[in-house]
Design a protein around this motif. Structure first.
Motif, PDB file in Angstrom:
ATOM      1  N   ALA A  43       0.383  -1.101  -0.238  1.00 41.61           N
ATOM      2  CA  ALA A  43       0.442   0.054   0.390  1.00 41.61           C
ATOM      3  C   ALA A  43       1.173   0.941  -0.160  1.00 41.61           C
ATOM      4  O   ALA A  43       0.795   1.984  -0.718  1.00 41.61           O
ATOM      5  CB  ALA A  43      -0.975   0.016   1.200  1.00 41.61           C
ATOM      6  N   LEU A  44       1.610   1.059   0.615  1.00 45.40           N
ATOM      7  CA  LEU A  44       2.541   1.966   0.897  1.00 45.40           C
ATOM      8  C   LEU A  44       3.227   2.626  -0.262  1.00 45.40           C
ATOM      9  O   LEU A  44       3.886   4.169  -0.629  1.00 45.40           O
ATOM     10  CB  LEU A  44       3.660   2.117   2.128  1.00 45.40           C
ATOM     11  CG  LEU A  44       3.045   2.162   3.390  1.00 45.40           C
ATOM     12  CD1 LEU A  44       4.696   2.171   4.791  1.00 45.40           C
ATOM     13  CD2 LEU A  44       2.784   3.308   3.665  1.00 45.40           C
ATOM     14  N   GLU A 171      -2.233   4.020  16.164  1.00 48.61           N
ATOM     15  CA  GLU A 171      -2.578   2.965  16.215  1.00 48.61           C
ATOM     16  C   GLU A 171      -3.911   2.625  15.036  1.00 48.61           C
ATOM     17  O   GLU A 171      -4.422   3.477  14.802  1.00 48.61           O
ATOM     18  CB  GLU A 171      -3.368   3.170  17.604  1.00 48.61           C
ATOM     19  CG  GLU A 171      -3.698   1.396  17.874  1.00 48.61           C
ATOM     20  CD  GLU A 171      -4.965   1.569  19.465  1.00 48.61           C
ATOM     21  OE1 GLU A 171      -6.027   0.889  19.669  1.00 48.61           O
ATOM     22  OE2 GLU A 171      -4.882   2.880  19.853  1.00 48.61           O
ATOM     23  N   VAL A 172      -3.570   1.480  14.948  1.00 51.95           N
ATOM     24  CA  VAL A 172      -4.509   0.525  13.815  1.00 51.95           C
ATOM     25  C   VAL A 172      -5.447   0.030  14.911  1.00 51.95           C
ATOM     26  O   VAL A 172      -5.527  -1.041  15.229  1.00 51.95           O
ATOM     27  CB  VAL A 172      -3.548   0.425  13.001  1.00 51.95           C
ATOM     28  CG1 VAL A 172      -4.996   0.023  12.039  1.00 51.95           C
ATOM     29  CG2 VAL A 172      -3.060   0.649  12.260  1.00 51.95           C
ATOM     30  N   PRO A 173      -6.974   0.104  14.549  1.00 55.95           N
ATOM     31  CA  PRO A 173      -7.683   0.119  15.840  1.00 55.95           C
ATOM     32  C   PRO A 173      -7.698  -1.471  15.498  1.00 55.95           C
ATOM     33  O   PRO A 173      -8.025  -2.013  13.897  1.00 55.95           O
ATOM     34  CB  PRO A 173      -8.661   0.588  15.314  1.00 55.95           C
ATOM     35  CG  PRO A 173      -8.493   2.076  15.452  1.00 55.95           C
ATOM     36  CD  PRO A 173      -6.931   1.935  14.183  1.00 55.95           C
ATOM     37  N   TYR A 174      -7.653  -2.738  16.210  1.00 51.96           N
ATOM     38  CA  TYR A 174      -8.051  -3.737  15.558  1.00 51.96           C
ATOM     39  C   TYR A 174      -7.221  -4.823  15.095  1.00 51.96           C
ATOM     40  O   TYR A 174      -7.012  -5.789  15.248  1.00 51.96           O
ATOM     41  CB  TYR A 174      -9.499  -4.341  15.404  1.00 51.96           C
ATOM     42  CG  TYR A 174     -10.161  -3.493  15.793  1.00 51.96           C
ATOM     43  CD1 TYR A 174     -11.288  -4.028  16.954  1.00 51.96           C
ATOM     44  CD2 TYR A 174     -10.770  -2.051  15.406  1.00 51.96           C
ATOM     45  CE1 TYR A 174     -12.313  -3.232  17.323  1.00 51.96           C
ATOM     46  CE2 TYR A 174     -12.015  -1.750  15.817  1.00 51.96           C
ATOM     47  CZ  TYR A 174     -12.596  -2.370  16.587  1.00 51.96           C
ATOM     48  OH  TYR A 174     -14.382  -1.279  17.985  1.00 51.96           O
ATOM     49  N   GLU A 190     -10.280  -2.222   4.725  1.00 53.11           N
ATOM     50  CA  GLU A 190      -9.439  -1.494   3.168  1.00 53.11           C
ATOM     51  C   GLU A 190      -9.280  -0.556   4.059  1.00 53.11           C
ATOM     52  O   GLU A 190      -8.129   0.739   4.262  1.00 53.11           O
ATOM     53  CB  GLU A 190     -10.266  -1.268   2.561  1.00 53.11           C
ATOM     54  CG  GLU A 190      -9.996  -0.219   1.584  1.00 53.11           C
ATOM     55  CD  GLU A 190     -10.888   0.228   0.503  1.00 53.11           C
ATOM     56  OE1 GLU A 190     -11.114   0.178  -0.347  1.00 53.11           O
ATOM     57  OE2 GLU A 190     -12.661  -0.090   0.616  1.00 53.11           O
ATOM     58  N   ARG A 191     -10.008  -0.397   5.532  1.00 47.35           N
ATOM     59  CA  ARG A 191      -9.660   1.204   6.484  1.00 47.35           C
ATOM     60  C   ARG A 191      -8.697   0.748   6.659  1.00 47.35           C
ATOM     61  O   ARG A 191      -7.730   2.664   7.323  1.00 47.35           O
ATOM     62  CB  ARG A 191     -11.342   1.282   7.057  1.00 47.35           C
ATOM     63  CG  ARG A 191     -11.182   2.462   7.757  1.00 47.35           C
ATOM     64  CD  ARG A 191     -11.146   4.184   7.465  1.00 47.35           C
ATOM     65  NE  ARG A 191     -10.787   5.175   8.508  1.00 47.35           N
ATOM     66  CZ  ARG A 191     -10.110   6.211   8.388  1.00 47.35           C
ATOM     67  NH1 ARG A 191      -9.193   5.596   6.861  1.00 47.35           N
ATOM     68  NH2 ARG A 191      -9.124   6.737   9.431  1.00 47.35           N
ATOM     69  N   ALA A 192      -8.294   0.205   7.577  1.00 45.08           N
ATOM     70  CA  ALA A 192      -7.175  -0.421   8.672  1.00 45.08           C
ATOM     71  C   ALA A 192      -5.805  -0.220   7.231  1.00 45.08           C
ATOM     72  O   ALA A 192      -5.277   0.558   7.927  1.00 45.08           O
ATOM     73  CB  ALA A 192      -7.397  -1.852   8.797  1.00 45.08           C
ATOM     74  N   THR A 197      -1.811   4.086   5.861  1.00 42.22           N
ATOM     75  CA  THR A 197      -1.015   5.075   4.406  1.00 42.22           C
ATOM     76  C   THR A 197      -1.639   6.247   5.273  1.00 42.22           C
ATOM     77  O   THR A 197      -0.227   7.222   4.976  1.00 42.22           O
ATOM     78  CB  THR A 197      -1.548   4.699   3.037  1.00 42.22           C
ATOM     79  OG1 THR A 197      -3.297   4.642   3.129  1.00 42.22           O
ATOM     80  CG2 THR A 197      -1.177   3.248   3.122  1.00 42.22           C
ATOM     81  N   GLY A 198      -2.554   7.086   5.288  1.00 36.85           N
ATOM     82  CA  GLY A 198      -2.765   7.970   5.777  1.00 36.85           C
ATOM     83  C   GLY A 198      -1.781   8.553   7.366  1.00 36.85           C
ATOM     84  O   GLY A 198      -1.000  10.031   6.469  1.00 36.85           O
TER      85      GLY A 198
END
Length: 208
Positions: A43-44, A171-174, A190-192, A197-198
Protein backbone atom coordinates in the motif's frame (compact mmCIF):
# COMPACT_ATOMS: atom_id res chain seq x y z
CA UNK A 1 12.28 -1.34 -11.46
CA UNK A 2 14.28 -4.06 -9.74
CA UNK A 3 17.85 -3.45 -8.60
CA UNK A 4 20.17 -6.21 -7.42
CA UNK A 5 22.65 -5.17 -4.73
CA UNK A 6 25.55 -7.22 -3.40
CA UNK A 7 26.11 -6.92 0.35
CA UNK A 8 28.43 -8.58 2.85
CA UNK A 9 25.44 -10.69 3.91
CA UNK A 10 24.64 -11.82 0.34
CA UNK A 11 22.57 -10.58 -2.58
CA UNK A 12 19.74 -8.18 -1.75
CA UNK A 13 16.99 -6.94 -4.04
CA UNK A 14 15.35 -3.53 -4.25
CA UNK A 15 12.02 -3.02 -6.00
CA UNK A 16 11.67 0.68 -6.81
CA UNK A 17 8.42 2.63 -7.00
CA UNK A 18 9.63 6.05 -8.05
CA UNK A 19 7.93 9.41 -7.66
CA UNK A 20 8.01 11.72 -10.69
CA UNK A 21 9.35 14.58 -8.59
CA UNK A 22 10.81 12.92 -5.54
CA UNK A 23 11.91 14.90 -2.51
CA UNK A 24 12.44 11.89 -0.25
CA UNK A 25 13.22 8.18 -0.48
CA UNK A 26 11.51 5.69 1.82
CA UNK A 27 13.34 2.38 2.07
CA UNK A 28 11.37 -0.34 3.83
CA UNK A 29 12.20 -3.98 4.47
CA UNK A 30 10.06 -6.91 5.49
CA UNK A 31 9.83 -8.87 8.71
CA UNK A 32 11.27 -12.22 9.71
CA UNK A 33 8.20 -14.14 8.59
CA UNK A 34 7.27 -12.53 5.28
CA UNK A 35 8.35 -10.50 2.30
CA UNK A 36 7.63 -7.26 0.50
CA UNK A 37 4.19 -8.55 -0.45
CA UNK A 38 2.93 -7.51 3.01
CA UNK A 39 -0.26 -5.45 2.74
CA UNK A 40 1.19 -2.35 4.38
CA UNK A 41 4.36 -2.34 2.27
CA UNK A 42 2.39 -2.80 -0.96
CA UNK A 43 0.00 0.00 0.00
CA UNK A 44 2.81 2.44 0.82
CA UNK A 45 4.48 1.69 -2.51
CA UNK A 46 1.24 2.55 -4.30
CA UNK A 47 0.36 5.71 -2.37
CA UNK A 48 3.59 7.52 -1.49
CA UNK A 49 4.98 8.21 -5.00
CA UNK A 50 2.01 10.54 -5.57
CA UNK A 51 3.22 12.51 -2.54
CA UNK A 52 6.78 13.03 -3.73
CA UNK A 53 8.28 9.99 -2.04
CA UNK A 54 10.08 7.27 -3.98
CA UNK A 55 9.65 3.90 -2.27
CA UNK A 56 12.32 1.21 -2.22
CA UNK A 57 10.98 -2.18 -1.12
CA UNK A 58 14.04 -4.04 0.13
CA UNK A 59 14.35 -7.82 0.26
CA UNK A 60 17.08 -8.93 2.64
CA UNK A 61 19.66 -11.44 1.32
CA UNK A 62 18.23 -14.35 3.29
CA UNK A 63 14.87 -13.81 1.64
CA UNK A 64 16.38 -13.47 -1.84
CA UNK A 65 18.24 -16.74 -1.23
CA UNK A 66 14.94 -18.49 -0.52
CA UNK A 67 15.62 -19.26 3.12
CA UNK A 68 12.69 -19.67 5.48
CA UNK A 69 14.26 -18.34 8.66
CA UNK A 70 15.80 -14.91 9.16
CA UNK A 71 19.40 -14.76 10.40
CA UNK A 72 20.63 -13.06 13.56
CA UNK A 73 20.02 -9.31 14.00
CA UNK A 74 23.71 -8.59 13.36
CA UNK A 75 23.44 -10.19 9.91
CA UNK A 76 20.24 -8.29 9.13
CA UNK A 77 22.02 -5.05 9.99
CA UNK A 78 24.89 -6.02 7.67
CA UNK A 79 22.46 -6.58 4.80
CA UNK A 80 20.78 -3.22 5.44
CA UNK A 81 24.11 -1.38 5.51
CA UNK A 82 24.96 -3.00 2.19
CA UNK A 83 21.92 -1.62 0.37
CA UNK A 84 22.33 1.90 1.76
CA UNK A 85 24.71 3.20 -0.94
CA UNK A 86 22.07 2.42 -3.59
CA UNK A 87 19.58 4.52 -1.61
CA UNK A 88 21.94 7.37 -0.79
CA UNK A 89 22.94 7.48 -4.45
CA UNK A 90 19.56 9.07 -5.18
CA UNK A 91 20.99 12.26 -3.58
CA UNK A 92 17.80 12.70 -1.54
CA UNK A 93 17.11 12.33 2.19
CA UNK A 94 16.40 8.68 3.01
CA UNK A 95 13.79 7.49 5.51
CA UNK A 96 14.88 4.15 6.90
CA UNK A 97 11.96 1.85 7.52
CA UNK A 98 10.69 -1.65 7.92
CA UNK A 99 8.05 -3.85 9.39
CA UNK A 100 8.63 -6.00 12.49
CA UNK A 101 12.24 -7.24 12.40
CA UNK A 102 12.88 -4.73 9.62
CA UNK A 103 11.74 -1.92 11.92
CA UNK A 104 14.29 -3.03 14.50
CA UNK A 105 17.03 -2.94 11.87
CA UNK A 106 16.01 0.58 10.80
CA UNK A 107 16.12 1.81 14.42
CA UNK A 108 19.46 0.18 15.22
CA UNK A 109 21.25 1.59 12.18
CA UNK A 110 19.55 4.98 11.66
CA UNK A 111 22.15 7.24 13.25
CA UNK A 112 25.10 5.31 11.82
CA UNK A 113 23.74 5.45 8.26
CA UNK A 114 22.58 9.05 8.42
CA UNK A 115 18.89 8.29 7.98
CA UNK A 116 16.60 11.31 7.73
CA UNK A 117 13.94 9.57 9.84
CA UNK A 118 12.66 6.09 10.77
CA UNK A 119 9.35 4.44 9.94
CA UNK A 120 8.64 1.49 12.24
CA UNK A 121 5.68 -0.62 11.13
CA UNK A 122 4.51 -3.16 13.73
CA UNK A 123 7.57 -2.65 15.92
CA UNK A 124 8.07 -5.91 17.87
CA UNK A 125 8.37 -4.38 21.33
CA UNK A 126 8.69 -7.85 22.86
CA UNK A 127 8.15 -11.50 21.92
CA UNK A 128 4.48 -12.53 22.30
CA UNK A 129 3.66 -13.23 25.92
CA UNK A 130 7.06 -12.04 27.15
CA UNK A 131 6.78 -8.31 27.94
CA UNK A 132 9.82 -8.55 30.21
CA UNK A 133 12.00 -9.04 27.11
CA UNK A 134 11.55 -5.46 25.92
CA UNK A 135 13.27 -4.05 22.86
CA UNK A 136 12.28 -0.49 23.70
CA UNK A 137 15.93 0.56 23.86
CA UNK A 138 16.26 -0.03 20.10
CA UNK A 139 13.28 2.20 19.36
CA UNK A 140 14.30 4.90 21.82
CA UNK A 141 17.85 4.86 20.49
CA UNK A 142 16.96 5.59 16.86
CA UNK A 143 18.14 9.17 17.27
CA UNK A 144 16.07 10.62 14.42
CA UNK A 145 12.37 11.52 13.95
CA UNK A 146 10.48 8.24 14.24
CA UNK A 147 6.93 7.13 13.47
CA UNK A 148 5.58 3.87 14.88
CA UNK A 149 2.42 2.45 13.32
CA UNK A 150 1.09 -0.31 15.56
CA UNK A 151 -1.92 -2.60 15.53
CA UNK A 152 -4.24 -2.26 18.51
CA UNK A 153 -4.11 -6.04 19.06
CA UNK A 154 -0.48 -6.68 18.14
CA UNK A 155 0.78 -9.58 20.32
CA UNK A 156 4.32 -8.21 19.92
CA UNK A 157 3.31 -5.04 21.75
CA UNK A 158 0.05 -3.15 21.97
CA UNK A 159 0.19 0.66 21.68
CA UNK A 160 -0.43 1.20 25.40
CA UNK A 161 2.61 -0.93 26.24
CA UNK A 162 5.01 1.46 24.54
CA UNK A 163 7.13 3.71 26.76
CA UNK A 164 7.16 7.47 26.55
CA UNK A 165 9.79 8.72 24.14
CA UNK A 166 10.74 11.03 21.31
CA UNK A 167 8.66 9.33 18.66
CA UNK A 168 5.12 9.43 17.31
CA UNK A 169 2.78 6.45 17.53
CA UNK A 170 -0.35 5.84 15.46
CA UNK A 171 -2.69 2.99 16.36
CA UNK A 172 -4.50 0.86 13.80
CA UNK A 173 -7.61 -0.20 15.76
CA UNK A 174 -8.15 -3.97 16.02
CA UNK A 175 -5.04 -4.63 13.90
CA UNK A 176 -2.77 -7.58 14.57
CA UNK A 177 0.95 -7.78 13.77
CA UNK A 178 0.19 -7.72 10.04
CA UNK A 179 -2.54 -5.05 10.44
CA UNK A 180 -5.21 -7.66 9.72
CA UNK A 181 -8.51 -6.85 11.43
CA UNK A 182 -11.18 -9.43 12.36
CA UNK A 183 -14.44 -9.43 10.44
CA UNK A 184 -16.32 -8.39 13.58
CA UNK A 185 -14.17 -5.24 13.89
CA UNK A 186 -15.77 -1.83 13.57
CA UNK A 187 -13.45 -0.96 10.68
CA UNK A 188 -12.89 -2.78 7.41
CA UNK A 189 -9.57 -4.20 6.28
CA UNK A 190 -9.43 -1.52 3.61
CA UNK A 191 -9.89 1.19 6.23
CA UNK A 192 -7.15 -0.32 8.39
CA UNK A 193 -4.69 -0.04 5.51
CA UNK A 194 -5.86 3.52 4.82
CA UNK A 195 -5.02 4.43 8.42
CA UNK A 196 -1.48 3.15 7.85
CA UNK A 197 -0.94 5.01 4.58
CA UNK A 198 -2.68 8.16 5.80
CA UNK A 199 -0.51 8.32 8.90
CA UNK A 200 2.67 7.89 6.88
CA UNK A 201 1.64 10.50 4.27
CA UNK A 202 0.88 13.05 7.02
CA UNK A 203 4.10 12.30 8.90
CA UNK A 204 6.26 12.48 5.78
CA UNK A 205 4.77 15.88 4.93
CA UNK A 206 5.75 17.11 8.40
CA UNK A 207 9.40 16.12 7.95
CA UNK A 208 10.10 18.98 5.56
Amino acid sequence: MIEIVETDAGTARITWHRAKRARLVLAVSHGAGGGIEARDLRALAQVLPDHGVSVALVEQPWRVAGKKVAPAPKTLDTGWRGIWPALAGMALPVISGGRSAGARVACRTATELGAHAVLALSFPLHPPGKPERSRADELLGAGVPTLVVQGGNDPFGKPDEFPDGAYELVEVPYGDHGFAVPKRAEITQERAVEIVTGAVVEWVASLG
